[in-house]
Write a protein that holds these residues in place. Structure first.
Motif, mmCIF file in Angstrom:
data_model
loop_
_atom_site.group_PDB
_atom_site.id
_atom_site.type_symbol
_atom_site.label_atom_id
_atom_site.label_comp_id
_atom_site.label_asym_id
_atom_site.label_seq_id
_atom_site.Cartn_x
_atom_site.Cartn_y
_atom_site.Cartn_z
ATOM 1 N N HIS A 513 0.827 -1.259 0.096
ATOM 2 C CA HIS A 513 0.062 -0.117 0.054
ATOM 3 C C HIS A 513 0.856 1.314 -0.084
ATOM 4 N N ALA A 532 -2.475 -0.140 -6.247
ATOM 5 C CA ALA A 532 -3.407 0.060 -5.125
ATOM 6 C C ALA A 532 -4.826 -0.662 -5.520
ATOM 7 N N THR A 553 -6.920 1.664 1.480
ATOM 8 C CA THR A 553 -6.437 1.219 0.145
ATOM 9 C C THR A 553 -7.208 1.911 -1.093
ATOM 10 N N GLU A 556 -6.872 5.188 -1.474
ATOM 11 C CA GLU A 556 -5.657 5.520 -2.302
ATOM 12 C C GLU A 556 -6.009 5.120 -3.764
#
Length: 756
Positions: A513, A532, A553, A556
């Motif tokens: 990550h 990701a 995540t 992200e």
């Protein structure tokens, strides 16, 4: 909980007499109700002193009242009666009937962990099934059914305890965490597969937990009696339990079949409800022959390791994923405590035995380590207490004070224990963390490197704690704009984690990550997006789709989509995360509010500033209510509001908002804090749009000078500020100075690229 012991009389009514139990959430006392002249049990939750975060206490009070009302409404002979609840001097308490009996954990201990008699097992199972049938019909799921929560009274009556309290522990986060942010709620030896996977939990999860309890009291051990914490969880999720009669041949076949059906991995393969379970138990006890369940659980063949090792037979044990290696388990419920795993740099000290990593020549022990006198236990206890105090200051956001405490403790631990003792290094790690949180990234990097060097010597280069510190080195490098160096460290740590822990260990996924995050800062947006997305899928598979790490995540992924200009997709991703966090964590949880902030960013980028303003105003109200008006996240939401006022050309309002936020940030965070500098830049932007370029120039110069001090002259943010300054010089007619500054910025940028 010394605070509870000092309270002998609650509200002038409940007199605490003696402590009869203690657990992760608080204490249970035998007490006398002075108004009614009867003995009761008073459960006192951990105190809500001023040291606790105020948002935490507000949420705790609200949910405590809600869950206490739920528990008090239950009226069944198989459920513990709740008489009263409230708060007194910062302590939340429940008043319950005083049970004269032993819980199933205690009964097993009394029996030296031998199985209980079959008649007792069936009797207890029928009574618990009846109580669950009642509570499930009220729409209530226990979620933490275990031997310690089932009490057998002297007359043989079975009572289930802690309805509502288990849910409260889940909501607030008292329960043990198996990763940085937790896996699921429940005691691991009795958790259902759906709890472990983070999927929907209903009444059938309680039936699975009851199956685990019955297995234990029927055989003397829970179904997955392993020493490895993650292996216990994976056992529940993937491995068929061994039939109970393999341990206890005289167990009736119908009891074994009921237990195995309760332990079906698929909730749909378990008994339909607790009423059906009760009917099956009664039919078996009365000898009406084998009861044919509505649905039969399929027989699953264990997966085997197909590798052949020379000289060894093939193992018939189910092969667990590689990320289960290296984990440790705690007590089963028979020991009275839930599983508790501390992360490498947790509050737990290591002041007991410490065995350094052996050198290549075992005889080459450094003289100072061999000759160091054993420190007094009192000193170690004092230092551990001060270490905990530093951690508490950090949790309150008082990072500068926390850093001073950890620095002092680190010096004393180094003197008493040596520079490479794990406790010393744990304090050094916290010093570095505090420096990072106060914007002193360069100082944090130096401190983290000291920790890495010490842990490599003491523990080895691929020990999880060494890798954890190296990962922080990479993170701080990223904060300093040294993303290429950070990339190299992350790549090295990831390779070591995959080699030693496996590709799907939570720590490996956390490193991937961070690597994806860093790739986006290197401008490798497509690579970042791909990685990701892969990590989000893996975390959903390993931890569950609504696990906090999975949602981080997915955030992200949303960020990278935004950087790619795909703001509509980013908006959709952030909204999905916000909704999932609201379901899993609650609408007021900081992570839920953070996702809403990102929704606002996306709306602004899509030109939907009016919608963004509405969102930010609601978010500011919620942040203020939960955390207070000067909390950094409240101020971040106000900053977003100001930016969108500017996008709507409401520059006077935008400037006023930016100045107010900047002044508060300077007072709360410090004048050189990065958030303060972001606000100061926003002040300069507003001044520029209002044509006040000379004033804007002064503000831009302050930002550039501070960023140069904190981040270095070649950091991208510093260079951006110098460009702002040059633009202002042009606007006030100082073109020669502007050209010279643009040239200097270009040289610094080129030099940084060549060095990379």
């Amino acid at each position: 909980m010394g605070e509870t012991r000092n309270i002998r009389l609650i509200h002038g009514r409940y007199r605490l007499l003696d402590q009869i139990g203690r657990g992760g959430m608080g204490e249970v006392w035998r007490a006398r109700d002075e108004s009614l002249g009867r003995h009761v049990a008073v459960k006192c939750l951990k105190p809500l002193g001023p040291q606790r975060d105020q948002s935490f206490t507000r949420v705790l009070r609200e949910r405590f009242r809600r869950e206490a009302r739920v528990a008090a409404a239950l009226q069944h002979r198989g459920v513990t009666v709740v008489h009263d609840f409230g708060e007194y001097e910062g302590i939340l308490y429940l008043v319950m009937e005083l049970l004269e009996g032993r819980n199933l954990s205690q009964l097993l201990e009394d029996n030296r962990h031998h199985p209980l008699p079959v008649d007792d097992i069936v009797d207890m199972a029928e009574q618990v099934a009846a109580a669950l049938a009642y509570t499930h019909e009220q729409g209530i799921v226990h979620r933490d059914l275990k031997p310690a929560n089932i009490v057998r009274l002297a007359d043989g009556t079975a009572k289930i305890c802690d309805f509502g309290i288990a849910r409260l522990g889940h909501d607030i986060g008292f329960t043990a965490r198996l990763t940085g942010t937790g896996v699921a709620m429940g005691t691991p030896h009795y958790m259902s597969p759906e709890q472990i996977g983070g999927t929907h939990v209903d009444q059938r999860s309680d039936l699975y937990s009851l199956g685990c309890v019955l297995y234990e009291i029927a055989t003397g051990a829970p179904p997955f009696d392993l020493d490895d914490a993650w292996a216990v969880l994976v056992g529940h999720r993937d491995t068929p339990p061994e039939p109970p009669r393999n341990h206890r041949p005289e167990l009736p076949a119908y009891v074994e079949q009921i237990i195995l059906d309760l332990l079906a991995k698929d909730p749909g393969q378990r008994p339909g409800d607790a009423r059906e379970l009760g009917r099956r138990l009664a039919g078996g006890r009365l000898g009406r022959g084998a009861y044919v369940p509505t649905v039969r659980a399929p027989q699953v063949e264990p997966r085997t390791d197909t590798r052949v090792v020379a000289g060894e037979p093939l193992s018939r044990e189910p092969r667990l994923p590689s990320w289960t290696r290296g984990m440790t388990t705690g007590h089963k419920a028979t020991g009275g405590a839930g599983l508790r795993l501390a992360p490498p740099d947790s509050a737990a000290g290591l002041s007991g035995e410490w065995i350094p990593r052996p050198a290549a020549d075992a005889r080459a022990t450094p003289p100072e380590r061999a000759e160091r006198p054993t420190p007094a236990p009192e000193l170690l206890a004092t230092l551990a207490s001060r270490h905990h105090a530093g951690l508490s200051l950090g949790r309150l956001g008082r990072w500068a004070e926390a850093g001073e405490v950890h620095r002092a403790v680190a010096a004393e631990r180094e003197h008493a224990l040596g520079p490479d003792h794990p406790d010393t290094l744990a304090s050094r790690y916290e010093v570095a963390f505090s420096l990072s949180r106060t914007g002193r990234a360069a100082d944090a990097l130096r401190e983290y490197r000291r920790v890495v060097e010490g842990r490599e010597r003491a523990l080895g280069p691929e020990h999880p704690e060494t890798l954890g510190a190296r990962q922080e080195v990479a993170y701080v490098m990223g904060k300093l704009g040294r993303h290429l160096e950070a990339h190299q460290v992350y790549t090295s740590v990831l390779a070591a984690r995959e080699r030693t822990m496996g590709p799907e260990h939570p720590d490996t996924l956390r490193c991937r990550h961070n690597l994806a995050f860093n790739l986006s800062r290197l401008g490798r947006l497509e690579d970042s997006y791909r990685m990701a997305s892969e990590v989000a899928d893996a975390r959903a598979r390993v931890l569950g789709p609504e696990h906090p790490d999975t949602l981080v995540t997915r955030c992200e992924v949303g960020y990278t989509l935004g950087q790619l200009g795909r703001w509509s997709e980013a908006l959709r991703a952030y909204r999905e995360v916000a909704e999932a966090r609201a379901r899993a964590l609650g609408p007021d949880h900081p992570d839920t509010l953070a996702a809403r902030y990102e929704v606002g960013i996306s709306l602004g980028r899509l030109g939907r500033s009016a919608e963004a303003l509405t969102l930010y105003r609601d978010l500011i109200d919620d942040r203020t209510r939960v955390s207070g008006p000067t909390d950094p996240e409240t101020l971040r939401a106000r900053h977003g509001l100001g930016v969108n006022l500017g996008r709507m050309a409401r520059w006077e309002e935008a400037l006023a908002e930016a100045r107010d936020v900047c002044a508060i940030r300077e007072r709360v965070l410090g004048e050189d804090h990065l958030d303060t500098l972001v606000s100061r830049r926003e002040v300069a932007v507003g001044l520029g749009w209002l044509g006040r370029w000379q004033d804007a120039l002064a503000e831009y110069r302050k930002v550039a000078a501070a960023r140069e001090r904190v981040l270095g002259e070649a950091h991208p943010d510093t260079l951006a500020s110098r460009n702002d300054e040059a633009h202002c010089l042009e606007q006030v007619g100082r073109g020669v100075e502007a050209v010279e500054l643009y040239r200097r910025v270009a040289e610094l940028r080129e030099r940084g690229q060549n060095r990379g």
